[in-house]
Design a protein around this motif. Sequence first.
Motif, PDB file in Angstrom:
ATOM      1  N   GLN A 106       0.827  -1.204   0.000  1.00  0.00           N
ATOM      2  CA  GLN A 106       0.000   0.000   0.000  1.00  0.00           C
ATOM      3  C   GLN A 106       0.864   1.258   0.000  1.00  0.00           C
ATOM      4  O   GLN A 106       0.572   2.233  -0.698  1.00  0.00           O
ATOM      5  N   SER A 107       1.939   1.223   0.772  1.00  0.00           N
ATOM      6  CA  SER A 107       2.862   2.357   0.801  1.00  0.00           C
ATOM      7  C   SER A 107       3.537   2.543  -0.556  1.00  0.00           C
ATOM      8  O   SER A 107       3.710   3.673  -1.037  1.00  0.00           O
ATOM      9  N   ILE A 109       2.320   1.680  -3.452  1.00  0.00           N
ATOM     10  CA  ILE A 109       1.326   2.193  -4.404  1.00  0.00           C
ATOM     11  C   ILE A 109       1.252   3.719  -4.310  1.00  0.00           C
ATOM     12  O   ILE A 109       1.179   4.421  -5.327  1.00  0.00           O
ATOM     13  N   GLU A 110       1.279   4.244  -3.088  1.00  0.00           N
ATOM     14  CA  GLU A 110       1.263   5.697  -2.904  1.00  0.00           C
ATOM     15  C   GLU A 110       2.522   6.333  -3.498  1.00  0.00           C
ATOM     16  O   GLU A 110       2.454   7.390  -4.136  1.00  0.00           O
ATOM     17  N   GLU A 111       3.661   5.688  -3.295  1.00  0.00           N
ATOM     18  CA  GLU A 111       4.910   6.209  -3.857  1.00  0.00           C
ATOM     19  C   GLU A 111       4.886   6.142  -5.384  1.00  0.00           C
ATOM     20  O   GLU A 111       5.412   7.031  -6.067  1.00  0.00           O
ATOM     21  N   TYR A 112       4.276   5.084  -5.900  1.00  0.00           N
ATOM     22  CA  TYR A 112       4.134   4.953  -7.355  1.00  0.00           C
ATOM     23  C   TYR A 112       3.287   6.098  -7.914  1.00  0.00           C
ATOM     24  O   TYR A 112       3.629   6.695  -8.951  1.00  0.00           O
ATOM     25  N   ASP A 113       2.182   6.404  -7.243  1.00  0.00           N
ATOM     26  CA  ASP A 113       1.315   7.499  -7.693  1.00  0.00           C
ATOM     27  C   ASP A 113       2.062   8.832  -7.663  1.00  0.00           C
ATOM     28  O   ASP A 113       1.949   9.647  -8.589  1.00  0.00           O
ATOM     29  N   THR A 114       2.822   9.057  -6.594  1.00  0.00           N
ATOM     30  CA  THR A 114       3.593  10.300  -6.473  1.00  0.00           C
ATOM     31  C   THR A 114       4.640  10.397  -7.575  1.00  0.00           C
ATOM     32  O   THR A 114       4.839  11.460  -8.180  1.00  0.00           O
ATOM     33  N   GLU A 117       3.026  11.364 -10.784  1.00  0.00           N
ATOM     34  CA  GLU A 117       2.704  12.792 -10.826  1.00  0.00           C
ATOM     35  C   GLU A 117       3.947  13.620 -11.139  1.00  0.00           C
ATOM     36  O   GLU A 117       3.886  14.590 -11.909  1.00  0.00           O
TER      37      GLU A 117
END
Length: 242
Positions: A106-107, A109-114, A117
């Motif tokens: 989950q962490s 995935i957030e880093e991937y999204d960032t 961006e």
Amino acid sequence: MTGDVLLTIGVENRGTVTLHDVEPSIVGTGFTSHDVTPIPVLEPGEIAEVFVAGNFAQAGDILLTVRIEGKRFYETVTVTSPTRQDLAAQKAADEAAIETMTEQVQSLIEEYDTLGEELYAKRNTHDISGVQLDDLRRYIYQAESALEEEQVQKANVSLMLANKEYQDQKNKLAKAEKKSFFRRIKDNIQVISAILGSIIATITLSGMAYSRYRNTKNAVKERRQKKENGEHEEQESKAREK
């Protein structure tokens, strides 16, 4: 210990040629491999790891034969039979590992999204042609799937690969060079040209469509005229007969 295991094999390219899809073959008494994660690219002088998920069906000193890129290596491993306490401890460890890795995914995935961006934000100002997130996305998906199926070893391998890929792509993005003013102008001109090209293509296609419509309309008009002329001639012929 007998049962499912994860073997980690270090591979060094001592040649002068880049190797692709380096995947070992492992044979041993009572050993069966389930899944192998190859090394996509191994440059000369580079060292990387291959992960092999497998199963030992019997205990004892097992001689493994490892074949990589036409070369053969031997390794003896000692396999023990698990006790009831070992099995209980392993089950508890697997459950804890699944919980920990789920949080890590989950962490990530957030880093991937960032990272995505940041990549989007730099698309016009930096040369980001060397940054690719496809493999990272694939590793994350594989880790999620393995966790859902409670395949601890497979999830662990996918997560390790995902973390490594994330760091590699993040470093590439951080080192991406800024585009020069003329490079940005050139890219913008190419984009504008592509847009104009699509408009011209649309107009051309519309013109062709109108031309086909006009030709069809004329053909229908000619057929109708011929039909009317034929009917008129038939009426005149009947009038003369009378």
